[in-house]
Design an enzyme around this catalytic site. Structure first.
Site, PDB file in Angstrom:
ATOM      1  N   THR A 135     136.961  46.009  39.374  1.00  0.00           N
ATOM      2  CA  THR A 135     138.340  45.300  39.190  1.00  0.00           C
ATOM      3  C   THR A 135     138.686  44.734  40.640  1.00  0.00           C
ATOM      4  OG1 THR A 135     140.653  45.898  38.954  1.00  0.00           O
ATOM      5  CG2 THR A 135     139.337  47.575  39.760  1.00  0.00           C
ATOM      6  N   ASP A 136     139.671  43.742  40.403  1.00  0.00           N
ATOM      7  CA  ASP A 136     140.301  43.547  41.615  1.00  0.00           C
ATOM      8  C   ASP A 136     141.159  44.433  42.336  1.00  0.00           C
ATOM      9  OD1 ASP A 136     142.541  43.393  39.766  1.00  0.00           O
ATOM     10  OD2 ASP A 136     143.078  41.085  40.068  1.00  0.00           O
ATOM     11  N   GLU A 137     141.745  45.497  41.565  1.00  0.00           N
ATOM     12  CA  GLU A 137     142.695  46.371  42.121  1.00  0.00           C
ATOM     13  C   GLU A 137     141.933  47.201  43.379  1.00  0.00           C
ATOM     14  OE1 GLU A 137     144.849  48.694  39.371  1.00  0.00           O
ATOM     15  OE2 GLU A 137     144.526  46.965  37.988  1.00  0.00           O
ATOM     16  N   TYR A 139     143.248  55.290  40.009  1.00  0.00           N
ATOM     17  CA  TYR A 139     142.459  54.368  39.291  1.00  0.00           C
ATOM     18  C   TYR A 139     141.639  53.563  40.339  1.00  0.00           C
ATOM     19  CZ  TYR A 139     140.846  50.406  36.730  1.00  0.00           C
ATOM     20  OH  TYR A 139     139.879  49.081  36.354  1.00  0.00           O
ATOM     21  N   LYS A 186     137.540  53.339  41.232  1.00  0.00           N
ATOM     22  CA  LYS A 186     136.673  52.166  41.284  1.00  0.00           C
ATOM     23  C   LYS A 186     136.025  51.751  42.462  1.00  0.00           C
ATOM     24  CE  LYS A 186     135.944  50.208  37.612  1.00  0.00           C
ATOM     25  NZ  LYS A 186     135.288  50.341  36.632  1.00  0.00           N
TER      26      LYS A 186
HETATM   27  P1  NAD Z   1     138.813  50.474  27.991  1.00  0.00           P
HETATM   28  O1  NAD Z   1     139.909  51.781  28.657  1.00  0.00           O
HETATM   29  O2  NAD Z   1     139.307  49.869  26.927  1.00  0.00           O
HETATM   30  O3  NAD Z   1     137.546  51.183  27.677  1.00  0.00           O
HETATM   31  C1  NAD Z   1     136.750  52.078  28.422  1.00  0.00           C
HETATM   32  C2  NAD Z   1     135.580  52.635  27.295  1.00  0.00           C
HETATM   33  O4  NAD Z   1     135.075  53.528  28.102  1.00  0.00           O
HETATM   34  C3  NAD Z   1     135.928  53.321  26.161  1.00  0.00           C
HETATM   35  O5  NAD Z   1     135.283  52.863  25.050  1.00  0.00           O
HETATM   36  C4  NAD Z   1     135.818  54.880  26.233  1.00  0.00           C
HETATM   37  O6  NAD Z   1     135.522  55.532  25.323  1.00  0.00           O
HETATM   38  C5  NAD Z   1     134.673  54.756  27.378  1.00  0.00           C
HETATM   39  N1  NAD Z   1     134.510  55.721  28.123  1.00  0.00           N
HETATM   40  C6  NAD Z   1     135.455  56.390  28.914  1.00  0.00           C
HETATM   41  N2  NAD Z   1     134.883  57.440  29.582  1.00  0.00           N
HETATM   42  C7  NAD Z   1     133.569  57.492  29.307  1.00  0.00           C
HETATM   43  C8  NAD Z   1     132.457  58.279  29.825  1.00  0.00           C
HETATM   44  N3  NAD Z   1     132.729  59.343  30.648  1.00  0.00           N
HETATM   45  N4  NAD Z   1     131.238  58.127  29.026  1.00  0.00           N
HETATM   46  C9  NAD Z   1     131.258  57.141  28.178  1.00  0.00           C
HETATM   47  N5  NAD Z   1     132.094  56.150  27.826  1.00  0.00           N
HETATM   48  C10 NAD Z   1     133.317  56.449  28.244  1.00  0.00           C
HETATM   49  O7  NAD Z   1     138.363  49.775  29.344  1.00  0.00           O
HETATM   50  P2  NAD Z   1     138.416  48.183  29.504  1.00  0.00           P
HETATM   51  O8  NAD Z   1     139.707  47.608  29.569  1.00  0.00           O
HETATM   52  O9  NAD Z   1     137.508  47.485  28.366  1.00  0.00           O
HETATM   53  O10 NAD Z   1     137.816  48.106  30.910  1.00  0.00           O
HETATM   54  C11 NAD Z   1     136.127  48.011  30.901  1.00  0.00           C
HETATM   55  C12 NAD Z   1     135.881  48.114  32.375  1.00  0.00           C
HETATM   56  O11 NAD Z   1     136.299  46.819  33.079  1.00  0.00           O
HETATM   57  C13 NAD Z   1     136.272  49.259  33.208  1.00  0.00           C
HETATM   58  O12 NAD Z   1     135.406  49.578  34.062  1.00  0.00           O
HETATM   59  C14 NAD Z   1     137.609  48.631  34.030  1.00  0.00           C
HETATM   60  O13 NAD Z   1     137.844  49.339  35.314  1.00  0.00           O
HETATM   61  C15 NAD Z   1     137.072  47.239  34.124  1.00  0.00           C
HETATM   62  N6  NAD Z   1     138.208  46.042  34.382  1.00  0.00           N
HETATM   63  C16 NAD Z   1     139.206  46.156  33.243  1.00  0.00           C
HETATM   64  C17 NAD Z   1     140.264  45.406  33.343  1.00  0.00           C
HETATM   65  C18 NAD Z   1     141.172  45.059  32.429  1.00  0.00           C
HETATM   66  O14 NAD Z   1     142.189  44.237  32.720  1.00  0.00           O
HETATM   67  N7  NAD Z   1     141.036  45.848  31.362  1.00  0.00           N
HETATM   68  C19 NAD Z   1     140.410  44.334  34.526  1.00  0.00           C
HETATM   69  C20 NAD Z   1     139.497  44.654  35.622  1.00  0.00           C
HETATM   70  C21 NAD Z   1     138.213  45.501  35.423  1.00  0.00           C
HETATM   71  P1  TYD Z   2     148.659  46.919  33.104  1.00  0.00           P
HETATM   72  O1  TYD Z   2     148.539  46.244  31.799  1.00  0.00           O
HETATM   73  O2  TYD Z   2     149.094  48.432  32.820  1.00  0.00           O
HETATM   74  O3  TYD Z   2     147.664  46.516  33.958  1.00  0.00           O
HETATM   75  P2  TYD Z   2     147.431  47.114  35.698  1.00  0.00           P
HETATM   76  O4  TYD Z   2     148.362  48.098  36.027  1.00  0.00           O
HETATM   77  O5  TYD Z   2     145.899  47.274  35.589  1.00  0.00           O
HETATM   78  O6  TYD Z   2     147.674  45.748  36.296  1.00  0.00           O
HETATM   79  O7  TYD Z   2     150.112  46.549  33.568  1.00  0.00           O
HETATM   80  C1  TYD Z   2     150.252  45.090  33.937  1.00  0.00           C
HETATM   81  C2  TYD Z   2     151.410  44.836  34.769  1.00  0.00           C
HETATM   82  O8  TYD Z   2     152.371  45.166  33.817  1.00  0.00           O
HETATM   83  C3  TYD Z   2     151.553  45.738  36.043  1.00  0.00           C
HETATM   84  O9  TYD Z   2     152.181  45.330  36.961  1.00  0.00           O
HETATM   85  C4  TYD Z   2     152.752  47.025  35.663  1.00  0.00           C
HETATM   86  C5  TYD Z   2     153.393  46.322  34.470  1.00  0.00           C
HETATM   87  N1  TYD Z   2     153.855  46.924  33.289  1.00  0.00           N
HETATM   88  C6  TYD Z   2     155.148  47.100  32.950  1.00  0.00           C
HETATM   89  O10 TYD Z   2     155.989  46.581  33.476  1.00  0.00           O
HETATM   90  N2  TYD Z   2     155.536  47.644  31.756  1.00  0.00           N
HETATM   91  C7  TYD Z   2     154.527  48.336  30.789  1.00  0.00           C
HETATM   92  O11 TYD Z   2     155.171  48.899  30.014  1.00  0.00           O
HETATM   93  C8  TYD Z   2     153.327  48.167  31.312  1.00  0.00           C
HETATM   94  C9  TYD Z   2     152.329  49.002  30.222  1.00  0.00           C
HETATM   95  C10 TYD Z   2     152.905  47.528  32.346  1.00  0.00           C
END
Ligand code: NAD
Ligand code: TYD
Length: 350
Positions: free
Chosen positions: A131-133, A157, A161
């Site tokens: 992630t960019d975080e 989180y 990561k």
């Molecule tokens: P998500 O929470 O929707 O899905 C995570 C999946 O991992 C789920 O299916 C869960 O059951 C599985 N999982 C969790 N713990 C596990 C374990 N111990 N063993 C096996 N499986 C397990 O997450 P996402 O949004 O699809 O994100 C996927 C990846 O992308 C993550 O690594 C996250 O850090 C990264 N990422 C997500 C975003 C975003 O905006 N969603 C942005 C940047 C990076």
């Molecule tokens: P989120 O979707 O949780 O992603 P991330 O924290 O990984 O960026 O949140 C996106 C942005 O929206 C973040 O700045 C937090 C804000 N947010 C709210 O203002 N209200 C909400 O209910 C949620 C879930 C997020």
């Protein structure tokens, strides 16, 4: 023909990636290892179970015996590692699961790959999705994150990561493991669990519930459509340089409050008889340690791999919101159980 171990393939991005890979590389085998936590949902993969080359394994990436067995028996040459605890708010209320899965789980996978690929890594590749975080937070005028921006994670989180990114890097430098890492910005699109901003706000607005905006709502995120992210991962997997990291972003910065208002306007157009949805906007206590701004400089992806986002936000957000409208049964089922408990705890003051 490749054999991919996809971890977390039942989650939001992982399931989109499974769909992407089967469509574009039907000859390859996929093993999807997922623990099915609250965020994992096999309904995201409806129709795929029947594919001959697809196999689901219900298990934990921290389970070394299981992971080693999969590497031994399945002839895995490619890992695409999505599995993670992914929600910042949950990491604040319960950080331990993040350390276990994101740090120890990644370590377990790296160890299995290292042992199995020791003598035969020419065709192998371990892609770590991050992630960019990990880069921390930006001020309004700061340049966007590049691959050389120092790490400065601010939440449990992002710290977990960042730890996993460091481990992946170390396995390249120490053991020569063939790794690549991608750091991407906030994703949106179909199958996103409705605890994240866009689906949460849309579903609450549909149901005339308060739309929670943290703090002043001026925090900025760089939104990337999940299909563009999957194309980016595909490009890095096939052509990225080993040991490198690649930032994948949407070139699409939005303040949270503006996204919330955009979603409201979209619903107002669809339901002209209803009260304006913006009246539901409710400012709530800010998230502790809330990062102010994320922005990705994705020029390395463009210059080295020719990748850039194809979705405009206008088309991407409409397609996504329409998907949630058309898939009400999906999100109603998702909202059962664990999800409901968390939502009640998180928003008990509304
Ligand atoms: P998500 O929470 O929707 O899905 C995570 C999946 O991992 C789920 O299916 C869960 O059951 C599985 N999982 C969790 N713990 C596990 C374990 N111990 N063993 C096996 N499986 C397990 O997450 P996402 O949004 O699809 O994100 C996927 C990846 O992308 C993550 O690594 C996250 O850090 C990264 N990422 C997500 C975003 C975003 O905006 N969603 C942005 C940047 C990076
Ligand atoms: P989120 O979707 O949780 O992603 P991330 O924290 O990984 O960026 O949140 C996106 C942005 O929206 C973040 O700045 C937090 C804000 N947010 C709210 O203002 N209200 C909400 O209910 C949620 C879930 C997020």
């Amino acid at each position: 023909m490749k054999t991919l171990l996809i971890t977390g393939g039942a989650g939001f991005i992982g399931s989109n990636f499974v769909h992407h890979w089967i469509k574009h590389h039907p000859e390859d085998r996929i093993i999807n290892l997922d623990a099915l936590t609250y965020a994992g949902n096999l309904e995201n993969l409806a129709g795929i179970e029947e594919s001959e080359n697809y196999h689901f394994v219900h298990g934990d990436i921290c389970d070394a015996a299981l992971v080693n067995k999969l590497f031994d028996k399945e002839n895995i040459d490619t890992v695409v590692h999505f599995a993670a605890e992914s929600h910042v708010d949950r990491s604040i209320t319960g950080p331990e699961a993040f350390i276990k899965t994101n740090v120890h789980g990644t370590f377990t996978l790296l160890e299995a790959a290292r042992k199995t690929w020791a003598n035969d890594d020419t065709r192998c590749r371990f892609l770590h999705v991050s992630t960019d975080e990990v880069y921390g937070t930006l001020e309004a005028d700061d340049p966007a994150f590049t691959e050389t921006t120092p790490f400065a994670p601010n939440s449990p989180y992002s710290a977990s990561k960042a730890s996993s990114d460091h481990l992946v890097r170390a396995y390249f430098h120490t053991y020569g493991l063939p790794v690549v890492t991608t750091n991407c910005s906030n994703n949106y699109g179909p199958y996103q669990f409705p605890e994240k901003l866009i689906p949460l706000v849309f579903i609450n607005a549909l149901e005339n519930k308060p739309l929670p905006v943290y703090g002043d709502g001026q925090q900025i995120r760089d939104w990337l459509h999940v299909a563009d992210h999957c194309r980016g991962i595909d490009a890095v997997l096939q052509h990225g340089r080993l040991g490198e990291t690649y930032n994948i972003g949407g070139c699409n910065e939005w303040a949270n409050i503006d996204i919330v208002k955009l979603i409201c306007r979209h619903l107002d157009e669809l339901r002209p008889g209803d009260k304006p949805k913006a009246e539901l906007i409710t400012y709530v206590t800010d998230r502790p340690g809330h990062d102010r701004r994320y922005a990705i400089d994705a020029s390395k992806m463009l210059n080295e791999l020719g990748w850039k986002p194809e979705y405009t936000f206008e088309t991407g957000i409409k397609q996504t919101l329409n998907w949630y409208l058309e898939n009400q049964t999906w999100w109603e089922r998702v909202r059962d159980g664990e999800y409901r408990k968390f939502i009640e705890q998180q928003y008990s003051t509304l």
